[in-house]
Design a protein around this motif. Structure first.
Motif, PDB file in Angstrom:
ATOM      1  N   GLU A   1      84.474  30.018  13.338  1.00 38.30           N
ATOM      2  CA  GLU A   1      83.676  30.814  12.415  1.00 38.30           C
ATOM      3  C   GLU A   1      84.521  31.976  11.911  1.00 38.30           C
ATOM      4  O   GLU A   1      85.220  32.628  12.691  1.00 38.30           O
ATOM      5  CB  GLU A   1      82.404  31.336  13.085  1.00 38.30           C
ATOM      6  CG  GLU A   1      81.351  30.272  13.321  1.00 38.30           C
ATOM      7  CD  GLU A   1      80.026  30.853  13.766  1.00 38.30           C
ATOM      8  OE1 GLU A   1      79.867  32.091  13.689  1.00 38.30           O
ATOM      9  OE2 GLU A   1      79.149  30.079  14.186  1.00 38.30           O
TER      10      GLU A   1
ATOM     11  N   TRP B   1      83.988  33.971   5.899  1.00 31.71           N
ATOM     12  CA  TRP B   1      83.534  33.317   4.682  1.00 31.71           C
ATOM     13  C   TRP B   1      83.005  31.916   4.921  1.00 31.71           C
ATOM     14  O   TRP B   1      82.259  31.393   4.098  1.00 31.71           O
ATOM     15  CB  TRP B   1      84.678  33.248   3.659  1.00 31.71           C
ATOM     16  CG  TRP B   1      85.414  34.530   3.534  1.00 31.71           C
ATOM     17  CD1 TRP B   1      86.593  34.860   4.131  1.00 31.71           C
ATOM     18  CD2 TRP B   1      85.012  35.693   2.798  1.00 31.71           C
ATOM     19  NE1 TRP B   1      86.961  36.138   3.803  1.00 31.71           N
ATOM     20  CE2 TRP B   1      86.016  36.679   2.992  1.00 31.71           C
ATOM     21  CE3 TRP B   1      83.905  35.993   2.000  1.00 31.71           C
ATOM     22  CZ2 TRP B   1      85.933  37.929   2.400  1.00 31.71           C
ATOM     23  CZ3 TRP B   1      83.826  37.246   1.417  1.00 31.71           C
ATOM     24  CH2 TRP B   1      84.825  38.198   1.616  1.00 31.71           C
ATOM     25  N   MET B   2      83.376  31.284   6.028  1.00 34.78           N
ATOM     26  CA  MET B   2      82.989  29.898   6.269  1.00 34.78           C
ATOM     27  C   MET B   2      83.023  29.595   7.752  1.00 34.78           C
ATOM     28  O   MET B   2      83.570  30.376   8.551  1.00 34.78           O
ATOM     29  CB  MET B   2      83.929  28.939   5.525  1.00 34.78           C
ATOM     30  CG  MET B   2      85.365  28.982   6.030  1.00 34.78           C
ATOM     31  SD  MET B   2      86.489  27.912   5.105  1.00 34.78           S
ATOM     32  CE  MET B   2      86.553  28.809   3.547  1.00 34.78           C
ATOM     33  N   SER B   3      82.436  28.470   8.104  1.00 33.61           N
ATOM     34  CA  SER B   3      82.497  27.941   9.469  1.00 33.61           C
ATOM     35  C   SER B   3      83.080  26.536   9.406  1.00 33.61           C
ATOM     36  O   SER B   3      82.819  25.789   8.452  1.00 33.61           O
ATOM     37  CB  SER B   3      81.107  27.916  10.107  1.00 33.61           C
ATOM     38  OG  SER B   3      80.216  27.120   9.347  1.00 33.61           O
TER      39      SER B   3
ATOM     40  N   TYR C   1      79.468  29.829   3.774  1.00 30.40           N
ATOM     41  CA  TYR C   1      78.145  30.386   4.023  1.00 30.40           C
ATOM     42  C   TYR C   1      77.318  30.348   2.742  1.00 30.40           C
ATOM     43  O   TYR C   1      77.781  30.730   1.663  1.00 30.40           O
ATOM     44  CB  TYR C   1      78.255  31.816   4.537  1.00 30.40           C
ATOM     45  CG  TYR C   1      78.966  31.919   5.870  1.00 30.40           C
ATOM     46  CD1 TYR C   1      78.721  31.003   6.886  1.00 30.40           C
ATOM     47  CD2 TYR C   1      79.893  32.923   6.110  1.00 30.40           C
ATOM     48  CE1 TYR C   1      79.365  31.090   8.111  1.00 30.40           C
ATOM     49  CE2 TYR C   1      80.540  33.018   7.335  1.00 30.40           C
ATOM     50  CZ  TYR C   1      80.277  32.096   8.321  1.00 30.40           C
ATOM     51  OH  TYR C   1      80.924  32.175   9.533  1.00 30.40           O
ATOM     52  N   ASP C   2      76.074  29.885   2.885  1.00 28.57           N
ATOM     53  CA  ASP C   2      75.241  29.642   1.710  1.00 28.57           C
ATOM     54  C   ASP C   2      74.870  30.924   0.982  1.00 28.57           C
ATOM     55  O   ASP C   2      75.084  31.061  -0.223  1.00 28.57           O
ATOM     56  CB  ASP C   2      73.959  28.893   2.125  1.00 28.57           C
ATOM     57  CG  ASP C   2      74.268  27.518   2.688  1.00 28.57           C
ATOM     58  OD1 ASP C   2      75.276  26.920   2.265  1.00 28.57           O
ATOM     59  OD2 ASP C   2      73.515  27.054   3.560  1.00 28.57           O
TER      60      ASP C   2
ATOM     61  N   LEU D   1      73.288  36.588   5.895  1.00 30.99           N
ATOM     62  CA  LEU D   1      74.276  36.913   6.918  1.00 30.99           C
ATOM     63  C   LEU D   1      73.879  38.165   7.688  1.00 30.99           C
ATOM     64  O   LEU D   1      73.101  38.992   7.213  1.00 30.99           O
ATOM     65  CB  LEU D   1      75.648  37.119   6.270  1.00 30.99           C
ATOM     66  CG  LEU D   1      76.251  35.919   5.546  1.00 30.99           C
ATOM     67  CD1 LEU D   1      77.563  36.309   4.896  1.00 30.99           C
ATOM     68  CD2 LEU D   1      76.448  34.755   6.499  1.00 30.99           C
TER      69      LEU D   1
END
Length: 211
Positions: A48, A51-53, A67-68, A73
């Motif tokens: 993780e 900005w993203m996983s 991340y949507d 968040l």
């Protein structure tokens, strides 16, 4: 020449630290966890970042998901993002300001004092940039450690420090150290002493005495 070499060394170190901060911000490995089921084939590593996983299977296949929504968040993650982005922007400004004050550059050669002050000002901006990244990475690392030692955290979801955190710590320290070398080129104040008064010369005694 010695101060010029120290100034150049400080700028190179601060620049490399700034590049490291950018790399750390973009990397998804801010925290990582490994999970293995009953069969080793199902083993996977979870990452993780800011900005993203990502999930990496035992076969080497990596799947990442951005991340949507920003509003969904956590507030701490948003603050970490803001600090890292601010660190990058401050480093960019500090780089341009410090380059203007470098002794190897020809701009502002007419006023060496202002030129050196520009280098020092750039170093101060680099220090603020490094401190912002250091606070962001340390804050994030503290959250990871607290969640890891929390007894209510499931074992298969306990994350550890990722490689991006170590890069961020090293890069921010390098930027602060290099900026400190830049600040060492601060011009020394010259002590102004009042002009010495000339003492009047004694009248020459070569004149003849008249009786």
């Amino acid at each position: 020449m010695a101060s010029g070499g120290l100034q150049l060394l400080g700028f190179v170190m601060a620049f490399l630290g700034w590049i490291g901060i950018i790399i750390s911000t973009a990397m998804p490995q801010w925290k990582m966890a490994s999970y293995a089921g009953d069969n080793i084939v199902t083993a996977q590593a979870l990452y993780e970042g800011l900005w993203m996983s990502c999930a990496m299977q035992s076969t080497g296949q990596i799947q990442c998901k951005v991340y949507d929504s920003l509003l969904k968040l956590e507030g701490s993650l948003q603050a970490t993002r803001a600090l890292m982005v601010a660190s990058i922007l401050l480093g960019l400004v500090g780089m341009f300001v410090a380059v203007t004050g470098m002794k190897c550059m020809k701009c502002m050669e007419d006023d060496q004092v202002k030129k050196m002050r520009m280098a020092v000002f750039g170093g101060v901006i680099f220090i603020i940039s490094g401190l912002a990244a250091l606070v962001a990475t340390s804050w994030y690392g503290n959250r990871v450690a607290r969640a890891f030692y929390d007894p209510f955290t499931p074992v298969n979801t306990r994350f550890e420090f990722g490689s991006a955190l170590f890069i961020g710590w090293a890069a921010s320290s390098l930027a602060i150290l290099g900026a400190s070398f830049l600040c060492c080129s601060c011009p020394r104040r010259e002590t102004s002493y009042p002009p010495t008064r000339g003492y009047p010369k004694n009248a020459s005694s070569t004149g003849k005495d008249y009786v």
